[in-house]
Motif scaffolding. Structure first.
Motif, PDB file in Angstrom:
ATOM      1  N   LYS A   1      48.864  50.864  25.945  1.00 43.50           N
ATOM      2  CA  LYS A   1      48.272  50.934  27.290  1.00 43.50           C
ATOM      3  C   LYS A   1      47.203  49.860  27.410  1.00 43.50           C
ATOM      4  O   LYS A   1      46.427  49.624  26.472  1.00 43.50           O
ATOM      5  CB  LYS A   1      47.616  52.304  27.542  1.00 43.50           C
ATOM      6  N   LYS A   2      47.191  49.232  28.590  1.00 41.56           N
ATOM      7  CA  LYS A   2      46.191  48.184  28.851  1.00 41.56           C
ATOM      8  C   LYS A   2      45.185  48.759  29.849  1.00 41.56           C
ATOM      9  O   LYS A   2      45.568  49.158  30.960  1.00 41.56           O
ATOM     10  CB  LYS A   2      46.930  46.965  29.417  1.00 41.56           C
ATOM     11  N   ILE A   3      43.933  48.820  29.431  1.00 37.36           N
ATOM     12  CA  ILE A   3      42.891  49.461  30.248  1.00 37.36           C
ATOM     13  C   ILE A   3      41.819  48.437  30.612  1.00 37.36           C
ATOM     14  O   ILE A   3      41.303  47.720  29.741  1.00 37.36           O
ATOM     15  CB  ILE A   3      42.270  50.645  29.476  1.00 37.36           C
ATOM     16  N   VAL A   4      41.514  48.338  31.901  1.00 36.40           N
ATOM     17  CA  VAL A   4      40.546  47.363  32.411  1.00 36.40           C
ATOM     18  C   VAL A   4      39.294  48.114  32.861  1.00 36.40           C
ATOM     19  O   VAL A   4      39.388  49.066  33.649  1.00 36.40           O
ATOM     20  CB  VAL A   4      41.159  46.587  33.605  1.00 36.40           C
ATOM     21  N   ILE A   5      38.134  47.695  32.358  1.00 36.66           N
ATOM     22  CA  ILE A   5      36.877  48.387  32.702  1.00 36.66           C
ATOM     23  C   ILE A   5      35.918  47.379  33.327  1.00 36.66           C
ATOM     24  O   ILE A   5      35.373  46.505  32.633  1.00 36.66           O
ATOM     25  CB  ILE A   5      36.247  49.032  31.447  1.00 36.66           C
ATOM     26  N   VAL A   6      35.724  47.487  34.628  1.00 34.70           N
ATOM     27  CA  VAL A   6      34.805  46.580  35.315  1.00 34.70           C
ATOM     28  C   VAL A   6      33.432  47.247  35.314  1.00 34.70           C
ATOM     29  O   VAL A   6      33.255  48.335  35.869  1.00 34.70           O
ATOM     30  CB  VAL A   6      35.281  46.250  36.746  1.00 34.70           C
ATOM     31  N   GLY A   7      32.480  46.569  34.645  1.00 37.27           N
ATOM     32  CA  GLY A   7      31.188  47.193  34.347  1.00 37.27           C
ATOM     33  C   GLY A   7      31.152  47.601  32.878  1.00 37.27           C
ATOM     34  O   GLY A   7      30.275  48.356  32.458  1.00 37.27           O
TER      35      GLY A   7
ATOM     36  N   ASP B   1      41.077  36.541  41.992  1.00 33.55           N
ATOM     37  CA  ASP B   1      41.345  35.637  40.857  1.00 33.55           C
ATOM     38  C   ASP B   1      41.365  36.403  39.543  1.00 33.55           C
ATOM     39  O   ASP B   1      42.179  36.123  38.665  1.00 33.55           O
ATOM     40  CB  ASP B   1      40.267  34.536  40.766  1.00 33.55           C
ATOM     41  N   PHE B   2      40.451  37.367  39.420  1.00 31.92           N
ATOM     42  CA  PHE B   2      40.342  38.188  38.204  1.00 31.92           C
ATOM     43  C   PHE B   2      41.673  38.895  37.922  1.00 31.92           C
ATOM     44  O   PHE B   2      42.208  38.826  36.809  1.00 31.92           O
ATOM     45  CB  PHE B   2      39.191  39.188  38.413  1.00 31.92           C
ATOM     46  N   PHE B   3      42.235  39.557  38.923  1.00 31.46           N
ATOM     47  CA  PHE B   3      43.475  40.299  38.681  1.00 31.46           C
ATOM     48  C   PHE B   3      44.655  39.359  38.422  1.00 31.46           C
ATOM     49  O   PHE B   3      45.561  39.708  37.657  1.00 31.46           O
ATOM     50  CB  PHE B   3      43.776  41.266  39.831  1.00 31.46           C
ATOM     51  N   ARG B   4      44.640  38.169  39.024  1.00 31.40           N
ATOM     52  CA  ARG B   4      45.708  37.195  38.716  1.00 31.40           C
ATOM     53  C   ARG B   4      45.659  36.840  37.232  1.00 31.40           C
ATOM     54  O   ARG B   4      46.686  36.717  36.582  1.00 31.40           O
ATOM     55  CB  ARG B   4      45.555  35.940  39.574  1.00 31.40           C
ATOM     56  N   ARG B   5      44.430  36.684  36.683  1.00 30.56           N
ATOM     57  CA  ARG B   5      44.296  36.349  35.249  1.00 30.56           C
ATOM     58  C   ARG B   5      44.709  37.527  34.361  1.00 30.56           C
ATOM     59  O   ARG B   5      45.352  37.348  33.339  1.00 30.56           O
ATOM     60  CB  ARG B   5      42.845  35.954  34.916  1.00 30.56           C
TER      61      ARG B   5
ATOM     62  N   ASP C   1      47.582  49.216  32.973  1.00 29.93           N
ATOM     63  CA  ASP C   1      47.824  50.652  33.187  1.00 29.93           C
ATOM     64  C   ASP C   1      46.691  51.365  33.930  1.00 29.93           C
ATOM     65  O   ASP C   1      46.938  52.110  34.867  1.00 29.93           O
ATOM     66  CB  ASP C   1      48.065  51.337  31.835  1.00 29.93           C
ATOM     67  N   HIS C   2      45.466  51.189  33.449  1.00 32.79           N
ATOM     68  CA  HIS C   2      44.357  51.985  34.022  1.00 32.79           C
ATOM     69  C   HIS C   2      43.161  51.081  34.334  1.00 32.79           C
ATOM     70  O   HIS C   2      42.809  50.216  33.528  1.00 32.79           O
ATOM     71  CB  HIS C   2      43.920  53.076  33.049  1.00 32.79           C
ATOM     72  N   LEU C   3      42.553  51.355  35.494  1.00 31.90           N
ATOM     73  CA  LEU C   3      41.341  50.631  35.906  1.00 31.90           C
ATOM     74  C   LEU C   3      40.184  51.627  36.004  1.00 31.90           C
ATOM     75  O   LEU C   3      40.301  52.661  36.674  1.00 31.90           O
ATOM     76  CB  LEU C   3      41.570  49.995  37.291  1.00 31.90           C
ATOM     77  N   ALA C   4      39.075  51.326  35.326  1.00 34.52           N
ATOM     78  CA  ALA C   4      37.842  52.112  35.513  1.00 34.52           C
ATOM     79  C   ALA C   4      36.788  51.171  36.074  1.00 34.52           C
ATOM     80  O   ALA C   4      36.681  50.020  35.638  1.00 34.52           O
ATOM     81  CB  ALA C   4      37.372  52.688  34.181  1.00 34.52           C
ATOM     82  N   VAL C   5      36.014  51.647  37.038  1.00 31.95           N
ATOM     83  CA  VAL C   5      34.943  50.826  37.606  1.00 31.95           C
ATOM     84  C   VAL C   5      33.612  51.548  37.398  1.00 31.95           C
ATOM     85  O   VAL C   5      33.425  52.679  37.862  1.00 31.95           O
ATOM     86  CB  VAL C   5      35.158  50.549  39.108  1.00 31.95           C
TER      87      VAL C   5
ATOM     88  N   TYR D   1      48.849  45.417  40.632  1.00 32.53           N
ATOM     89  CA  TYR D   1      49.062  45.092  39.213  1.00 32.53           C
ATOM     90  C   TYR D   1      49.135  46.331  38.331  1.00 32.53           C
ATOM     91  O   TYR D   1      49.357  46.224  37.128  1.00 32.53           O
ATOM     92  CB  TYR D   1      47.917  44.194  38.699  1.00 32.53           C
ATOM     93  N   ILE D   2      48.872  47.520  38.912  1.00 32.27           N
ATOM     94  CA  ILE D   2      48.807  48.752  38.105  1.00 32.27           C
ATOM     95  C   ILE D   2      50.193  49.390  38.015  1.00 32.27           C
ATOM     96  O   ILE D   2      50.893  49.518  39.017  1.00 32.27           O
ATOM     97  CB  ILE D   2      47.781  49.742  38.716  1.00 32.27           C
ATOM     98  N   GLN D   3      50.572  49.778  36.782  1.00 34.12           N
ATOM     99  CA  GLN D   3      51.873  50.423  36.570  1.00 34.12           C
ATOM    100  C   GLN D   3      51.940  51.718  37.386  1.00 34.12           C
ATOM    101  O   GLN D   3      50.911  52.353  37.634  1.00 34.12           O
ATOM    102  CB  GLN D   3      52.068  50.768  35.073  1.00 34.12           C
TER     103      GLN D   3
END
Ligand SMILES: NC(=O)c1ccc[n+]([C@@H]2O[C@H](COP(=O)([O-])OP(=O)(O)OC[C@H]3O[C@@H](n4cnc5c(N)ncnc54)[C@H](OP(=O)(O)O)[C@@H]3O)[C@@H](O)[C@H]2O)c1
Length: 233
Positions: free
Chosen positions: A5-11, A67-71, A76-80, A120-122
């Motif tokens: 799983k790919k998890i993105v945490i902004v902050g 631009d961030f999401f293009r990179r 799978d999961h986004l937390a902010v 971009y999220i599954q």
């Protein structure tokens, strides 16, 4: 549990977001932490270890978020867990410009991240926002924070309907000890703790558990998980 799983945490460079990154890495996920400062991200990554990736993004800017999401690509999961400079003066004294700037980063930042990130999220993935207990009751000097936290919870419920099957939830923390220790801070904690049922502030890892629960639980959407040590009992 989160292998593959790919998890993105902004902050994710400090505080609650950093604790979410730590727990997600321990659970086997591929983790990307993001925030505005490359320096803060590199310092956090050094502590978190080689498996974490970093990306610079400013949630106040549409262009930066797109631009961030293009990179980043698909994930799978986004937390902010963005925390801007929060206005804490009395309502009649607060400068409207600083309230609007804080709202732009925290509320509109979460709005932008969900809007540009959703594609971009599954399909079995999720978005988890962060509010705070000022959404649930008034605190002297925190009218703007109350408003942006309540707006965050309302947004997550509304877009949970539109983005399904992607799940959208909010974690609502109580008072959490994430700030550097100073004598003023120590005094604040001393006064605040006895007003809380558990007689202490929370720590970031206790809040982070709620994000991992919401990433994993495939039947939770449009909900708010309050982790506040009973502060609003
Ligand atoms: N701590 C508490 O007691 C408490 C209580 C209730 C609710 N909350 C909420 O919980 C969340 C996390 O709080 P925290 O105490 O863990 O915060 P924190 O330690 O100050 O971390 C905030 C993070 O947000 C990033 N950030 C700030 N502005 C940004 C922007 N415009 N774009 C991208 N990233 C940005 C910061 O990194 P850069 O500076 O590098 O951008 C940092 O990584 C916040 O939403 C806060 O309101 C906290």
């Amino acid at each position: 549990m989160f292998e593959n799983k790919k998890i993105v945490i902004v902050g994710g460079s400090s505080g609650i977001g950093y604790a979410v990154a730590q727990k997600a890495l321990n659970a086997g996920a591929q983790v990307i932490i993001a925030s505005r400062s490359d320096e803060k991200l590199n310092a956090a990554a050094k502590q978190l270890g080689e498996r974490v990736q970093t990306e610079v993004v400013d949630a106040s800017s549409d262009q930066s978020v797109a631009d961030f999401f293009r990179r980043v690509g698909h994930f799978d999961h986004l937390a902010v867990t963005i925390k801007p400079q929060l206005p804490s003066g009395r309502f009649l004294e607060n400068d409207v410009g600083s309230v609007v700037a804080a709202f732009d980063a925290k509320f509109w930042g979460q709005y932008r991240l969900a809007k540009y990130g959703a594609q971009y999220i599954q399909k079995n993935g999720s978005i988890t926002f962060t509010s705070g207990i000022a959404s649930r009751r008034g605190y002297l000097g925190y009218s703007a924070v109350s408003a942006m936290n309540a707006a965050t919870e309302a947004l997550s419920k509304a877009i949970a309907i539109e983005l399904a099957p992607i799940r959208v939830n909010t974690v609502c923390p109580g008072f959490v000890d994430t700030e550097p220790p100073t004598s003023g801070r120590a005094q604040h904690i001393k006064v605040l703790s006895p007003t809380l049922p558990l007689n202490r502030l929370g720590v970031a890892s206790e809040i982070a558990d709620a994000y991992l629960y919401l990433f994993a639980n495939s039947y939770s959407t449009g909900t708010v998980v309050v982790v506040d040590g009973g502060a609003i009992c």
